[in-house]
Structure formats: structure tokens, C-alpha cells
Design an enzyme around this catalytic site. Sequence first.
Site, PDB file in Angstrom:
ATOM      1  N   ASN A 136     -15.626 -42.126  19.051  1.00 11.36           N
ATOM      2  CA  ASN A 136     -16.750 -42.808  19.689  1.00 11.36           C
ATOM      3  C   ASN A 136     -17.751 -41.818  20.285  1.00 11.36           C
ATOM      4  OD1 ASN A 136     -15.436 -41.858  21.954  1.00 11.36           O
ATOM      5  ND2 ASN A 136     -15.011 -43.870  22.842  1.00 11.36           N
ATOM      6  N   HIS A 138     -17.003 -39.206  22.330  1.00 11.24           N
ATOM      7  CA  HIS A 138     -16.709 -38.614  23.638  1.00 11.24           C
ATOM      8  C   HIS A 138     -16.394 -37.124  23.509  1.00 11.24           C
ATOM      9  CE1 HIS A 138     -12.308 -39.808  22.892  1.00 11.24           C
ATOM     10  NE2 HIS A 138     -12.230 -38.514  23.151  1.00 11.24           N
TER      11      HIS A 138
END
Length: 241
Positions: A136, A138
Site C-alpha cells: 500500500n 508504506h
Amino acid sequence: MNIIKLRNYREISFEAAKIIRDQVLLKPQSVIGFATGSTPIGTYEELINIFNKDLITFENVKSFNLDEYYGINPMNKNSYNYFMKNNLFNYIDIKEENINIPNGLAEDVEKECEEYERKIHEAGGIDLQLLGIGRNGHIGFNEPCEEFKAHTHLVELKDDTIKANSRFFDSLEDVPTKAISMGVKTIMSARKIILIASGEEKAEIIRETVYGSITPNLPASILQLHDDVTLIVDEESGKYI
């Protein structure tokens, strides 16, 4: 952003290890930021090989880890403290007192975060920070959110991060839901950054990191603003760049 595209995981691991080796050779008292997860394991294996050939010493190196699960004992096999010792620190000559990892059992989390920032500052800042990237986007445990978190802080992990990390645990329920992580400003304050990625599942997020808008909804996108970032990808993760 300097992009190095190589054939496979072994090659990206060796390239990242060479950059870390060169940093320590040029500055033996370097402050290195280390990452966890499956991607850096090959890099650590290469660093151990380099060390065993007497090509490098970590005797004067200080280390700061990006993150640690909150509420997990450092002796737990799934803690990042255990990970770093089992995958790198136990096999090189870094001094125990020079190893810094957030305390996941800290009763006063805010104080622990402030203390971690103070230690980084007193060490002179991070010379080289190694990063992986989540699916995602991160970096560390800085999850997609409405605004960038500047300094070391307590993070509520997203469901997809928990699910991705469940492969290391006996069950999904065993995965911690919180973590202590360096903030984006702390990461961006490193003088040099290496981001490594491998596998087709990272291809889309790598493309967005390099070419997409800079947004806290994709934390890694902030790296576009850093003066010295090297992105090392294999053919699968780098197929869109």
C-alpha cells in the site's frame, strides 16, 4: 531519484549491500537505518558475507531500526528486535550498545518516541537509511493517511498490512495491530536513502512512487523530494518504470 533495475532478487540484494559497504568504508562511524520484512533479508545475507571476508567492520557503526511492533516482547521470534539479531546483528561485530530499536513494551509510548528521536539527533542523524515498501506504499510503518506524520510515533496498522504480515505469524489474530515507527520527516532527514523492491506484486506501487502525485495516501511518494534516493528494483517490480 536514481533508479537501478536489475534482473532478480539476488542482484538487488547484492547491490544494496555494496552501497551499505561503501558507506561504512568511507565513514566507519556511520549511522545506518535498517529495515525489516522479507525484502531486506537478502541484503543482510550479503552484508554478512562481506563481513566474513574481512572486507568491512561494523565496530563503530550505530544502527537505528525503522520500527517495532507495539505490545510484543523483544524476545518474541516475530519481534523486529529478534529479526535483526537473527538476520544480521548476531553475525557481525556491531556493538550491542550501538543498536537502537524502538521499545515495543514501553509503558509511556510518547516518551519512548521522543527518546528515540533524541538518540538519532545525538548520533548526528542517519547517514544511510535502507527502506522496503509495503503493497500500500508504506515506508517504515507509515501507513496511508490524511497527513504525513513527521517524527517517531505510534501507528494503527491498516488491515492490508496486518494481513500481509500474517504470513510471519501462526494466525492473523496473532499479528499486532499497532507499531512504533520513525516518521516521514525522520526518514527524509537521512542523508542517503536506498529503497529496495522485488516481485510483480510491488510493480504498481513502485510506478506510483516514482511517477505519481506526492501524497500521504501513498507515503513512499514523498521520496521524490529527497536529494539522494537510490531505488533498486528487479525486473518484475520495476516493469512499469
